[in-house]
Design a protein around this motif. Structure first.
Motif, PDB file in Angstrom:
ATOM      1  N   MET A  60       0.802  -1.218   0.000  1.00 55.66           N
ATOM      2  CA  MET A  60       0.000   0.000   0.000  1.00 55.66           C
ATOM      3  C   MET A  60       0.839   1.275   0.000  1.00 55.66           C
ATOM      4  O   MET A  60       0.412   2.320   0.496  1.00 55.66           O
ATOM      5  N   VAL A  61       2.056   1.204  -0.566  1.00 57.99           N
ATOM      6  CA  VAL A  61       2.824   2.418  -0.827  1.00 57.99           C
ATOM      7  C   VAL A  61       2.198   3.103  -2.040  1.00 57.99           C
ATOM      8  O   VAL A  61       1.995   2.476  -3.081  1.00 57.99           O
ATOM      9  N   ALA A  62       1.861   4.376  -1.910  1.00 54.16           N
ATOM     10  CA  ALA A  62       1.278   5.130  -3.018  1.00 54.16           C
ATOM     11  C   ALA A  62       2.361   5.478  -4.028  1.00 54.16           C
ATOM     12  O   ALA A  62       3.382   6.075  -3.680  1.00 54.16           O
ATOM     13  N   VAL A  63       2.155   5.081  -5.277  1.00 57.87           N
ATOM     14  CA  VAL A  63       3.108   5.347  -6.365  1.00 57.87           C
ATOM     15  C   VAL A  63       2.415   6.256  -7.366  1.00 57.87           C
ATOM     16  O   VAL A  63       1.393   5.882  -7.959  1.00 57.87           O
ATOM     17  N   THR A  64       2.956   7.455  -7.565  1.00 58.82           N
ATOM     18  CA  THR A  64       2.328   8.443  -8.437  1.00 58.82           C
ATOM     19  C   THR A  64       3.327   8.928  -9.474  1.00 58.82           C
ATOM     20  O   THR A  64       4.492   9.205  -9.147  1.00 58.82           O
ATOM     21  N   ILE A  65       2.865   9.012 -10.718  1.00 56.78           N
ATOM     22  CA  ILE A  65       3.683   9.604 -11.779  1.00 56.78           C
ATOM     23  C   ILE A  65       3.311  11.067 -11.873  1.00 56.78           C
ATOM     24  O   ILE A  65       2.216  11.418 -12.325  1.00 56.78           O
ATOM     25  N   ASN A  66       4.190  11.938 -11.402  1.00 59.10           N
ATOM     26  CA  ASN A  66       3.890  13.368 -11.371  1.00 59.10           C
ATOM     27  C   ASN A  66       3.655  13.923 -12.767  1.00 59.10           C
ATOM     28  O   ASN A  66       4.194  13.427 -13.760  1.00 59.10           O
ATOM     29  N   SER A  67       2.828  14.975 -12.822  1.00 56.01           N
ATOM     30  CA  SER A  67       2.431  15.635 -14.079  1.00 56.01           C
ATOM     31  C   SER A  67       1.563  14.743 -14.951  1.00 56.01           C
ATOM     32  O   SER A  67       1.363  15.029 -16.130  1.00 56.01           O
ATOM     33  N   THR A  68       1.084  13.638 -14.388  1.00 57.89           N
ATOM     34  CA  THR A  68       0.090  12.797 -15.059  1.00 57.89           C
ATOM     35  C   THR A  68      -0.983  12.476 -14.029  1.00 57.89           C
ATOM     36  O   THR A  68      -0.913  12.888 -12.874  1.00 57.89           O
ATOM     37  N   LEU A  69      -1.988  11.720 -14.445  1.00 58.13           N
ATOM     38  CA  LEU A  69      -3.037  11.278 -13.534  1.00 58.13           C
ATOM     39  C   LEU A  69      -2.873   9.818 -13.153  1.00 58.13           C
ATOM     40  O   LEU A  69      -3.746   9.219 -12.540  1.00 58.13           O
ATOM     41  N   LEU A  70      -1.712   9.229 -13.498  1.00 56.22           N
ATOM     42  CA  LEU A  70      -1.491   7.808 -13.276  1.00 56.22           C
ATOM     43  C   LEU A  70      -0.939   7.559 -11.877  1.00 56.22           C
ATOM     44  O   LEU A  70       0.003   8.218 -11.429  1.00 56.22           O
TER      45      LEU A  70
END
Length: 822
Positions: A60-70
């Motif tokens: 449950m580590v949140a992984v976010t691709i910045n400057s996108t909505l993914l």
């Protein structure tokens, strides 16, 4: 601009809609699993995240691709996988207790990122709110709102107006410009049905169960993030959540010193000044934050002036496994009363008319009492302790006390002396003008606690609860009378209320497989009211009421892929009547508690350019409390129980970012909100205008619940033409509402669509960390609309009449703010 209302609530459609939504919770999982998943990405980004000290995999580590909505989360083995096109990316990893970590990558081919991550060296305060919040695997409907979102519009308006563009939200302002007395409805439920906590501590008034944001001026400046749960939601502390809950987390640990000064000014002489500071860590363990704010406004409505002062201070001790934090905040307000609205007959010619304090002088001229004001101060004290117990256990506890005192002053015209228990001063002087101060002095104190167990691979358990007690003293004083008083101040009413409330809950999430998790939540709540009210002999005596509630909840969450999730849940809620419901009735006429079964199901999907969330709900009420115009056995217009009512609907949210300089965030709600059978009572007047009784006027079936629009939508379209500059168009649509539960066309609030304009620009000069400039223009089309109101209907000479009053909102108006960050 007139927006036509949408009406799809015919009887056949209603029955079909209810059938679909009630069964969708059972069938949606299977239906979505059969849908093909279209994957257009070219390369795979994957990896595993482990604890550097223990080697344990971190789920449950949140992984976010910045400057996108993914975005996605690691699974129970600490693994994640995303598909991306060739490009350069910044990947953000976020995990409670570990902080935030960012990595820049180029993706010409499949790539693997394995991270060995060390937990934070200091135990931060984000664990304080975890017991009352939904997590990523909790099968309930919620939105998280971060500090960045709040800061973009924080130029003087109250908290409700900063949350206006969240799903199913409707906001109102007595003064018409978002400063002063402001209110919220979520899914048609008013503030008495919305549970509010600050750092897990209950905030709702224990007597009437509402939340008064005027008592917490500029609390948004000391807010780090907010979670809004719609429906019953998870077990929380305080009043029962019958429409939603709002969980506010205040300032987090700041390891570096900082200071901020913000100032804003705008229409209707609205001014806000605020100063904040933080010491950063002292000796590696201590940290202090503070804020002082002042807000003033004349309001859009006549004489709707507001003056607020507030302060916030916290002091924290942080170590590897311990956090101790003391929080104190206070609010003081003085507002000229604007809660009477504008009578409908004057709305067309004088939209800003405020009847509060109006009287006629000896020459028959209209005058307004200059001190028709509300004066109140409330102080909040909290002490939090969080302790890590080994690797898997943590305990959180808090002590709190809220003190409030103040009064509102009324000028009463031509009242009988006997109303105040006074003897007539002479012949022809049975009535006169009076000034009265209605005082409230209260204390609300208690404790919250929870014990949390986390097995990072499969199981998470919360055991917790709260105990609190409210003591409220009411006393009403006549301070002036037209023909004199026996003393300078005469007290004619004095009574006290005592309410004790405790609850215990056990909540668990169990990961059955990598994709499937189960959720369960059991809560027991006990309430004891002690109040001054009418007994069976219609005598005012102190009485007691005991209530016990059991609120079970359960659900399922299923990951269709690394970026798709499906959930379904059912939750039971029970809610007590207010103190007034009891005090203004006898045991024979007192209402029963309300009961709710809330069915929810939802779907979430994140792509690189599009994020989509959709949920459906069916909220089935038994004995919901509503007003029906009936006078009870002690002459009060009390709320009564309606046996069957419901709210059902669909909420859709989406974000679309086709390019880096353009983003569209929007949401839409369609709902049906019905009382199955409703009896309408009215007062009866004779031809001379004398009230001669109260009678059943009409029986209704399948009518809309008051203040519950079928359509609500919000949109924020943001352009980023250059770095650090954002230009946003904010649009809000609220459909047709009714002032009462009769669904009468002559007692409605017409649908409205407003548009706001906002510019945010950040400057980074060498001599200061940052300068933020904000321009907010509200209602740029100057739409003439009303957002709230009330009605009084009566029968005279066989003809039904209704007198409506409305709260008009301001035409185009602006606020401009400057925020200096040091």
């Amino acid at each position: 601009m007139n927006i036509p209302p949408f009406d799809l609530s015919g009887s056949v459609y209603t029955r079909i809609m209810i059938y679909i939504i009630k069964n969708l919770c059972k069938q949606l999982l299977v239906a979505v699993m059969l849908l093909p998943v279209v994957v257009s990405a070219q390369h795979t980004l994957s990896g595993t995240i482990t604890d550097s000290a223990t080697g344990e995999k971190l789920p449950m580590v949140a992984v976010t691709i910045n400057s996108t909505l993914l975005s996605t989360f690691t699974d129970m083995d600490g693994k994640f996988k995303l598909r991306l096109k060739d490009d350069d990316y910044t990947v953000e990893f976020k995990y409670v207790g570990y902080g935030v970590r960012t990595i820049k990558i180029s993706l010409p081919k499949d790539s693997v990122i394995n991270i060995s991550w060390a937990s934070q060296t200091l135990y931060s305060n984000e664990v304080v709110v975890s017991a009352t919040r939904a997590g990523d695997k909790t099968p309930t409907t919620y939105n998280n709102i971060d500090k960045e979102y709040l800061e973009k519009s924080n130029v003087g308006q109250d908290m409700p107006f900063l949350l206006n563009f969240t799903p199913s939200m409707v906001v109102q302002s007595d003064a018409g410009a978002g400063v002063g007395y402001t209110y919220i409805h979520i899914r048609g439920s008013d503030a008495t049905r919305v549970n509010v906590t600050i750092d897990g501590v209950p905030i709702n008034d224990a007597e009437d169960q509402g939340v008064y944001w005027v008592d917490m001026p500029d609390i948004v400046s000391s807010t780090d993030n907010i979670q809004i749960q719609r429906g019953v939601g998870t077990s929380t502390n305080g009043a029962g959540a019958f429409g939603a809950s709002i969980n506010i987390e205040t300032t987090k640990l700041n390891t570096q010193p900082y200071a901020e000064y913000s100032s804003s000014a705008g229409s209707y002489n609205t001014f806000k000044n605020s100063f904040q500071f933080g010491t950063g860590l002292i000796d590696g363990h201590w940290e202090f934050d503070g804020r002082a704010s002042e807000i003033t406004s004349n309001g859009y409505v006549d004489r709707a002036t507001s003056s607020f002062q507030s302060a916030f201070l916290d002091a924290g001790y942080y170590s590897k496994n311990t956090m101790i934090k003391a929080v104190v905040f206070t609010g003081k307000e003085k507002t000229y009363q604007a809660w009477y609205g504008d009578p409908q007959d004057s709305l067309a010619t004088n939209r800003t008319f405020n009847p509060a304090g109006m009287y006629y002088n000896s020459a028959g001229q209209v005058q307004f009492y200059p001190n028709e004001t509300d004066n109140y101060e409330q102080d909040y004290f909290q002490l939090h302790l969080s302790q890590q117990l080994g690797h898997d256990w943590q305990v959180n506890a808090a002590l709190f006390q809220t003190n409030g005192w103040g009064y509102y002053e009324d000028f009463d015209t031509q009242y009988p002396y006997e109303y105040y228990g006074l003897q007539s001063p002479g012949v022809g002087r049975d009535t006169g003008n009076f000034v009265e101060d209605l005082w409230l002095n209260n204390k609300f104190y208690g404790a919250t606690y929870n014990l949390k167990y986390t097995n990072h691979n499969r199981l998470e358990v919360d055991l917790g609860g709260a105990w609190d007690q409210y003591y409220g003293q009411h006393y009403d004083n006549v301070t002036w009378a037209q023909y004199g008083l026996p003393t300078n101040s005469y007290q004619y009413v004095s009574y006290t209320d005592l309410k004790t409330d405790y609850n215990v809950f056990a909540r668990a999430t169990y990961q059955i497989t990598k994709k499937l998790s189960l959720y369960g939540d059991l809560q027991f709540r006990h309430i004891n009211y002690s109040f001054y009210g009418y007994n069976d002999q219609f005598v005012n005596v102190t009485q007691d009421v005991l209530l016990d509630f059991f609120n079970p909840k359960g659900g399922i969450s299923y990951d269709l892929s690394s970026t798709q999730n499906l959930y379904a849940s059912v939750a039971v809620g029970n809610k007590e009547p207010s103190v007034d419901d009891y005090a203004q009735s006898t045991p024979a006429s007192r209402p029963l508690p309300e009961h709710l079964v809330d069915w929810e199901a939802g779907y979430k999907q994140h792509w690189k350019k599009v994020a989509l969330t959709a949920d459906v709900y069916y909220m089935d009420y038994t004995n919901q409390l509503v007003l029906n115009g009936q006078v009870n056995d002690v002459g009060a217009y009390n709320r009564i129980n309606v046996p069957e009512s419901y709210r059902t609907g669909i909420e859709v949210q989406w974000a679309y970012q086709p390019v880096k300089w353009l983003r569209w965030d929007a949401n839409a709600t369609y709902s049906i909100n019905k009382i199955k059978n409703f009896n309408e009572y009215v007062d009866v007047y004779d031809s001379n205008g004398n009230n001669v009784g109260n009678t059943l006027y009409k029986q209704h079936s399948s009518v809309d619940i008051s203040f519950s629009p079928s359509w609500i939508a919000g949109s924020i379209l943001t352009f980023i033409p250059m770095k650090n500059l954002e230009i946003s168009l904010l649009t809000k649509y609220v459909g047709l509402q009714y002032l009462d539960n009769t669904q009468s066309a002559d007692r409605d609030i017409p649908a409205y669509l407003t548009q706001d304009f906002r510019i945010n620009y950040a400057i980074h000069p060498k001599f200061i960390k940052e300068i933020d400039l904000t321009l907010l223009v509200n209602n740029i089309t100057s739409l003439k609309y009303v957002s709230n109101g009330y009605t009084y209907e009566y029968l005279q000479n066989g003809v039904i009449y209704n007198e409506n009053s409305y709260f008009p909102q301001a035409p185009a108006n602006f606020l401009f703010g400057v925020n200096l960050k040091f």
